[in-house]
Enzyme design. Sequence first.
Site, mmCIF file in Angstrom:
data_model
loop_
_atom_site.group_PDB
_atom_site.id
_atom_site.type_symbol
_atom_site.label_atom_id
_atom_site.label_comp_id
_atom_site.label_asym_id
_atom_site.label_seq_id
_atom_site.Cartn_x
_atom_site.Cartn_y
_atom_site.Cartn_z
ATOM 1 N N THR A 40 1.942 12.173 -3.925
ATOM 2 C CA THR A 40 2.462 13.545 -2.599
ATOM 3 C C THR A 40 2.272 15.021 -3.085
ATOM 4 O OG1 THR A 40 4.957 12.428 -1.726
ATOM 5 C CG2 THR A 40 4.856 14.908 -1.729
ATOM 6 N N HIS A 43 -1.197 15.371 -3.005
ATOM 7 C CA HIS A 43 -1.523 16.052 -1.873
ATOM 8 C C HIS A 43 -1.361 17.796 -1.773
ATOM 9 C CE1 HIS A 43 -2.024 12.661 1.396
ATOM 10 N NE2 HIS A 43 -0.942 12.715 0.760
ATOM 11 N N GLY A 263 3.388 2.306 3.555
ATOM 12 C CA GLY A 263 1.848 3.089 3.501
ATOM 13 C C GLY A 263 1.667 4.295 4.976
HETATM 14 P P1 NAD Z 1 -2.056 5.132 -3.400
HETATM 15 O O1 NAD Z 1 -3.011 6.333 -2.821
HETATM 16 O O2 NAD Z 1 -2.271 5.563 -4.898
HETATM 17 O O3 NAD Z 1 -2.048 3.946 -2.844
HETATM 18 C C1 NAD Z 1 -2.596 3.397 -1.511
HETATM 19 C C2 NAD Z 1 -3.997 2.073 -2.768
HETATM 20 O O4 NAD Z 1 -4.398 1.653 -0.609
HETATM 21 C C3 NAD Z 1 -4.865 2.538 -2.937
HETATM 22 O O5 NAD Z 1 -5.511 2.286 -4.360
HETATM 23 C C4 NAD Z 1 -6.303 2.609 -1.672
HETATM 24 O O6 NAD Z 1 -7.506 1.720 -2.682
HETATM 25 C C5 NAD Z 1 -5.103 1.484 -1.297
HETATM 26 N N1 NAD Z 1 -6.081 1.108 0.382
HETATM 27 C C6 NAD Z 1 -6.997 2.362 0.922
HETATM 28 N N2 NAD Z 1 -7.375 1.381 1.848
HETATM 29 C C7 NAD Z 1 -7.238 -0.132 1.962
HETATM 30 C C8 NAD Z 1 -7.438 -0.983 2.244
HETATM 31 N N3 NAD Z 1 -7.999 -1.482 3.772
HETATM 32 N N4 NAD Z 1 -7.000 -2.439 2.180
HETATM 33 C C9 NAD Z 1 -6.487 -2.298 1.060
HETATM 34 N N5 NAD Z 1 -5.850 -1.441 -0.389
HETATM 35 C C10 NAD Z 1 -6.322 -0.067 0.281
HETATM 36 O O7 NAD Z 1 -0.341 5.344 -3.206
HETATM 37 P P2 NAD Z 1 1.278 4.933 -3.557
HETATM 38 O O8 NAD Z 1 1.828 5.730 -3.921
HETATM 39 O O9 NAD Z 1 0.968 3.787 -4.164
HETATM 40 O O10 NAD Z 1 2.177 4.729 -2.093
HETATM 41 C C11 NAD Z 1 1.671 4.151 -1.618
HETATM 42 C C12 NAD Z 1 1.693 4.403 -0.097
HETATM 43 O O11 NAD Z 1 3.260 4.781 0.321
HETATM 44 C C13 NAD Z 1 0.742 5.211 0.152
HETATM 45 O O12 NAD Z 1 0.404 5.482 1.372
HETATM 46 C C14 NAD Z 1 1.696 7.164 0.441
HETATM 47 O O13 NAD Z 1 1.391 8.066 1.250
HETATM 48 C C15 NAD Z 1 2.833 6.057 0.792
HETATM 49 N N6 NAD Z 1 4.294 6.369 0.685
HETATM 50 C C16 NAD Z 1 6.080 6.501 1.225
HETATM 51 C C17 NAD Z 1 6.635 6.469 1.098
HETATM 52 C C18 NAD Z 1 8.017 6.312 2.646
HETATM 53 O O14 NAD Z 1 8.980 6.939 1.688
HETATM 54 N N7 NAD Z 1 7.531 5.967 3.255
HETATM 55 C C19 NAD Z 1 7.178 7.048 -0.231
HETATM 56 C C20 NAD Z 1 6.112 7.113 -0.889
HETATM 57 C C21 NAD Z 1 4.846 7.140 -0.701
HETATM 58 ZN ZN ZN Z 2 6.637 10.171 -5.376
#
Ligand code: NAD
Ligand code: ZN
Length: 341
Positions: A40, A43, A263
């Site tokens: 976040t 972003h 995600g």
């Molecule tokens: P991050 O962006 O560090 O990790 C996401 C990973 O997904 C990256 O390493 C990327 O290379 C990988 N990826 C992209 N395309 C892919 C594919 N086709 N197959 C497999 N992997 C792929 O994010 P993070 O900090 O680990 O967070 C994970 C996700 O959760 C993010 O999308 C984030 O925005 C989201 N998030 C959601 C909440 C919620 O409350 N729902 C809270 C925090 C983060």
């Molecule tokens: Zn966070």
Amino acid sequence: MKALVKAKDEIGLVLSDVNVPKIGNDDVLIKVKTTAICGTDLHIWNWDNWASSTIKTPMTVGHEFMGEVFEVGPDVKNFQIGDRVSAESHITGQNSRNAKAGKLHLDPETVNIGVDRDGAFAEFISVPARNVVNLPDSISDQIGSILDPFGNAVHATLSYDLVGEDVLVTGAGPIGIMSAAIAKYVGARKVLLTDINDHRLELAKKVCDVEVLNPLTGSLEEKMTEMGIKEGFDIGLEMSGSEQAIDQMMSAMIMGGNVSLLGLPSDKIQFDLSKAIFKALNLKAIYGREIFETWYKGMALIDSGLNIEKVITHKFHYSEFETAFDLLNSGKAGKVVLTWD
Ligand code: NAD
Ligand code: ZN
């Protein structure tokens, strides 16, 4: 005090001198010691469409942190000066149907630290006492600063009974890696973690003993055969927000399988809903943490021996924030922490 501020409508953050926040009767003033940078925050740094339409400048950002209680409001009874603490970053309302029923994570009036109100990338932060969590000695300062994203992983992963189950985790970001580690720790049979970034998969191997696959260079079907998974994965943990990963997960699940979707896709995506329906999948969207059951379970997991230290790959002083954000933007880091001493 020093703070990292989104000062105006532009990329980056500015290290600024701002006032120490005032506390209300029910608030706690925390002297920040260690913070972690979240996706976040990236972003917000990169000032994408979501960030520029959400953040009202000037705003001190950051929401993953730990520190010490420095001052308490007159009505705060359960914290003492000097307590080691972290805090839930979602400040919920208390009047909605869900909040009144104790389901605080489903309250629609939730306000987020470092997004909707001043955050933790600062020497001090003021937080309502009800959001503050005491840290046991078993939790280091560094781990204390990542309990928020660890909580996302705990919430998503422990949504289902994992004992003896085969688990597919898509996305080896910090949250995906921690989810894979939790799944393995609580007794899953086989865990496969996928990512298109080999650096992330290498990091995952250092944190937990799970199978990994880059779907750009290897076949998921072949990997499943090699792992002895015949009918599909029982549990899916979607931690990438990638359309391709979601599609792949739907294909690889067993009939009636359970999926946590955490995600966040950066845009609207194409999703073959009929595939999920014909497989009778159970899809659960995950937002945040269950407040405060997730905190309890997460800290208990660490206390009982789950080791996620290696997901933190870099530590910088807050004055080196530009290096830290550049590193995270490069995709070559796991969790990056900033110290505020
Ligand atoms: P991050 O962006 O560090 O990790 C996401 C990973 O997904 C990256 O390493 C990327 O290379 C990988 N990826 C992209 N395309 C892919 C594919 N086709 N197959 C497999 N992997 C792929 O994010 P993070 O900090 O680990 O967070 C994970 C996700 O959760 C993010 O999308 C984030 O925005 C989201 N998030 C959601 C909440 C919620 O409350 N729902 C809270 C925090 C983060
Ligand atoms: Zn966070």
